[in-house]
Design a protein around this motif. Structure first.
Motif, PDB file in Angstrom:
ATOM      1  N   VAL A  44       0.058  -0.881  -1.727  1.00  6.85           N
ATOM      2  CA  VAL A  44       0.912  -0.536  -2.872  1.00  6.85           C
ATOM      3  C   VAL A  44       1.789   0.663  -2.528  1.00  6.85           C
ATOM      4  N   ALA A  45       1.185   1.682  -1.919  1.00  8.85           N
ATOM      5  CA  ALA A  45       1.938   2.872  -1.532  1.00  8.85           C
ATOM      6  C   ALA A  45       3.034   2.528  -0.537  1.00  8.85           C
ATOM      7  N   ALA A  46       2.714   1.661   0.418  1.00  5.47           N
ATOM      8  CA  ALA A  46       3.699   1.273   1.425  1.00  5.47           C
ATOM      9  C   ALA A  46       4.842   0.476   0.805  1.00  5.47           C
ATOM     10  N   ALA A  47       4.494  -0.421  -0.136  1.00  2.41           N
ATOM     11  CA  ALA A  47       5.539  -1.222  -0.792  1.00  2.41           C
ATOM     12  C   ALA A  47       6.468  -0.338  -1.617  1.00  2.41           C
ATOM     13  N   ALA A  48       5.910   0.662  -2.288  1.00  3.04           N
ATOM     14  CA  ALA A  48       6.735   1.574  -3.085  1.00  3.04           C
ATOM     15  C   ALA A  48       7.644   2.405  -2.192  1.00  3.04           C
ATOM     16  N   ALA A  49       7.105   2.886  -1.084  1.00  2.00           N
ATOM     17  CA  ALA A  49       7.889   3.712  -0.174  1.00  2.00           C
ATOM     18  C   ALA A  49       9.029   2.925   0.469  1.00  2.00           C
ATOM     19  N   ALA A  50       8.861   1.614   0.578  1.00  7.01           N
ATOM     20  CA  ALA A  50       9.875   0.783   1.228  1.00  7.01           C
ATOM     21  C   ALA A  50      11.040   0.435   0.299  1.00  7.01           C
ATOM     22  N   CYS A  51      10.899   0.696  -0.988  1.00  5.32           N
ATOM     23  CA  CYS A  51      11.961   0.360  -1.945  1.00  5.32           C
ATOM     24  C   CYS A  51      13.149   1.298  -1.762  1.00  5.32           C
ATOM     25  N   ALA A  52      14.333   0.723  -1.665  1.00  4.44           N
ATOM     26  CA  ALA A  52      15.537   1.503  -1.402  1.00  4.44           C
ATOM     27  C   ALA A  52      16.195   2.033  -2.667  1.00  4.44           C
ATOM     28  N   SER A  53      15.779   1.534  -3.834  1.00  8.54           N
ATOM     29  CA  SER A  53      16.395   1.970  -5.084  1.00  8.54           C
ATOM     30  C   SER A  53      15.370   1.882  -6.205  1.00  8.54           C
ATOM     31  N   LEU A  54      15.701   2.516  -7.322  1.00  5.54           N
ATOM     32  CA  LEU A  54      14.812   2.473  -8.471  1.00  5.54           C
ATOM     33  C   LEU A  54      14.718   1.056  -9.026  1.00  5.54           C
ATOM     34  N   ALA A  55      15.809   0.318  -9.017  1.00  6.32           N
ATOM     35  CA  ALA A  55      15.800  -1.062  -9.495  1.00  6.32           C
ATOM     36  C   ALA A  55      14.869  -1.918  -8.635  1.00  6.32           C
ATOM     37  N   GLU A  56      14.891  -1.677  -7.334  1.00  3.18           N
ATOM     38  CA  GLU A  56      14.014  -2.418  -6.432  1.00  3.18           C
ATOM     39  C   GLU A  56      12.551  -2.046  -6.685  1.00  3.18           C
ATOM     40  N   LEU A  57      12.299  -0.776  -6.967  1.00 11.87           N
ATOM     41  CA  LEU A  57      10.940  -0.331  -7.276  1.00 11.87           C
ATOM     42  C   LEU A  57      10.442  -0.981  -8.564  1.00 11.87           C
ATOM     43  N   ASP A  58      11.292  -1.060  -9.585  1.00 12.04           N
ATOM     44  CA  ASP A  58      10.909  -1.700 -10.844  1.00 12.04           C
ATOM     45  C   ASP A  58      10.534  -3.159 -10.618  1.00 12.04           C
ATOM     46  N   THR A  59      11.308  -3.843  -9.791  1.00 15.80           N
ATOM     47  CA  THR A  59      11.012  -5.243  -9.485  1.00 15.80           C
ATOM     48  C   THR A  59       9.673  -5.363  -8.768  1.00 15.80           C
ATOM     49  N   SER A  60       9.432  -4.450  -7.842  1.00 17.05           N
ATOM     50  CA  SER A  60       8.167  -4.460  -7.104  1.00 17.05           C
ATOM     51  C   SER A  60       6.985  -4.198  -8.031  1.00 17.05           C
ATOM     52  N   ILE A  61       7.140  -3.263  -8.954  1.00 20.21           N
ATOM     53  CA  ILE A  61       6.081  -2.960  -9.921  1.00 20.21           C
ATOM     54  C   ILE A  61       5.744  -4.193 -10.748  1.00 20.21           C
ATOM     55  N   SER A  62       6.753  -4.912 -11.176  1.00 20.91           N
ATOM     56  CA  SER A  62       6.548  -6.056 -12.063  1.00 20.91           C
ATOM     57  C   SER A  62       5.776  -7.196 -11.415  1.00 20.91           C
ATOM     58  N   SER A  63       5.752  -7.217 -10.094  1.00 13.47           N
ATOM     59  CA  SER A  63       5.057  -8.302  -9.396  1.00 13.47           C
ATOM     60  C   SER A  63       3.726  -7.853  -8.788  1.00 13.47           C
ATOM     61  N   CYS A  64       3.297  -6.638  -9.086  1.00 13.34           N
ATOM     62  CA  CYS A  64       2.085  -6.090  -8.470  1.00 13.34           C
ATOM     63  C   CYS A  64       0.827  -6.788  -9.000  1.00 13.34           C
ATOM     64  N   ARG A  65      -0.095  -7.105  -8.091  1.00  9.73           N
ATOM     65  CA  ARG A  65      -1.381  -7.713  -8.449  1.00  9.73           C
ATOM     66  C   ARG A  65      -2.518  -6.998  -7.708  1.00  9.73           C
ATOM     67  N   ALA A  66      -2.367  -5.696  -7.513  1.00 10.80           N
ATOM     68  CA  ALA A  66      -3.301  -4.942  -6.681  1.00 10.80           C
ATOM     69  C   ALA A  66      -4.668  -4.728  -7.327  1.00 10.80           C
ATOM     70  N   CYS A  67      -4.751  -4.758  -8.644  1.00  8.92           N
ATOM     71  CA  CYS A  67      -6.012  -4.459  -9.343  1.00  8.92           C
ATOM     72  C   CYS A  67      -6.513  -5.719 -10.053  1.00  8.92           C
ATOM     73  N   PRO A  68      -7.449  -6.440  -9.453  1.00  9.43           N
ATOM     74  CA  PRO A  68      -7.902  -7.721 -10.023  1.00  9.43           C
ATOM     75  C   PRO A  68      -8.377  -7.616 -11.472  1.00  9.43           C
ATOM     76  N   ARG A  69      -9.081  -6.524 -11.813  1.00  7.72           N
ATOM     77  CA  ARG A  69      -9.600  -6.402 -13.175  1.00  7.72           C
ATOM     78  C   ARG A  69      -8.470  -6.289 -14.191  1.00  7.72           C
ATOM     79  N   LEU A  70      -7.429  -5.517 -13.864  1.00 11.98           N
ATOM     80  CA  LEU A  70      -6.299  -5.373 -14.768  1.00 11.98           C
ATOM     81  C   LEU A  70      -5.473  -6.656 -14.828  1.00 11.98           C
ATOM     82  N   VAL A  71      -5.309  -7.320 -13.694  1.00 11.60           N
ATOM     83  CA  VAL A  71      -4.578  -8.589 -13.665  1.00 11.60           C
ATOM     84  C   VAL A  71      -5.266  -9.609 -14.567  1.00 11.60           C
TER      85      VAL A  71
END
Length: 286
Positions: A158-185
């Protein structure tokens, strides 16, 4: 949420956000505002950051057995606590403890009572009442936490994916598709599938909720997490629940929002110089 939240870390996160805001353009200081548990954390965070100079807590439960504020840091600061009758009004022991500690440290604390209001009135509850069984049996970390495991950690991917985002819009898109926490998903998708009866005809967002507002904002508003039938339903933080009703009306009065209401992600709402985001992007269980 109250039972599983690592409150000490949440308070440090709020204080850290205030330190950042103070370092990038808030020379007059930062204010912390919260509802229910967020109100407790707002009061606590001011003891951890010199940048937070004023706090407001709306109907905070203030569970002191889980909090350890250094009240001496309230010298010269101001706090307002709004109290409901259902919580015992301003005569509740926890409220009086907070006021005495803040004023004793050289700060200012004002209390406001709201007769006839229920406990933590800003929260909506289903007509059939809360469904028990998902919360842990006692206070402290979630029971699925492994012995010796850090209470809060960031998945390296998750940290690596966030660091790789080139813009805030790209980060928002990445956040929306995150499935890192099975219990929350599992929880957010279950809520989106079962729905609340009053929203049965709506399609729930059912994913992590990204931030909302301008990318070059001068004002940052940090929330705890989206509500199960609020942000988890609408896809916009603080949208579809009572806390948002209060927040966006206040932003509109201050000239920071083009309209006083926020009911859906496509209702035309825009913010000026302001961005809203949450420490936890998925609706918490319980």
């Amino acid at each position: 949420m109250m039972m599983g939240l690592a409150m000490d870390q949440a308070a440090r996160d709020m204080a850290g956000a205030a330190e950042h805001l103070g370092s990038v353009g808030a020379p007059g200081g930062v204010g912390a505002v919260g509802f229910c548990m967020g109100g407790s954390l707002a009061l606590w965070s001011a003891t951890l950051s010199d940048k937070i100079v004023a706090t407001a807590g709306f109907y905070p439960p203030i569970p002191w057995e889980r909090m350890s504020p250094s009240w001496a840091n309230y010298a010269g600061k101001a706090a307002i606590i709004h109290c409901s009758e259902g919580d015992g009004t301003s005569s509740a022991p926890g409220i009086q403890t907070a006021k005495d500690a803040i004023t004793g440290a050289g700060g200012e604390c004002k209390l406001y009572d709201y007769p006839g209001t229920e406990a933590r009135v800003l929260q909506r509850r289903p007509a059939r009442g809360l469904q028990r069984g998902r919360c842990s049996a006692g206070l402290g970390p979630h029971p699925r936490l492994l012995p010796g495991q850090a209470r809060l950690s960031v998945d390296p991917q998750v940290a690596a994916a966030a660091a790789a985002c080139a813009s805030l819009a790209e980060l928002d898109t990445s956040i929306s598709s995150c499935r890192a926490c099975p219990r929350l998903v599992e929880w957010r998708e279950e809520v989106a599938a079962t729905k609340r009866a009053s929203y049965a005809d709506q399609t729930y967002w059912g994913r992590p909720v990204p931030g909302f507002g301008t990318a070059d904002a001068r004002i940052g508003i940090l929330g705890l997490a989206p509500a199960a039938h609020g942000g988890n339903r609408t896809g916009r933080i603080f949208t579809g629940d009572r806390s948002g009703d209060v927040l966006f009306a206040a932003l509109h009065r201050a000239g920071l929002a083009n309209q006083p209401t926020s009911v859906s992600a496509d209702d035309g709402l825009t913010l000026t110089d302001t961005r809203i985001f949450a420490a936890v992007r998925c609706a918490p269980t319980g």
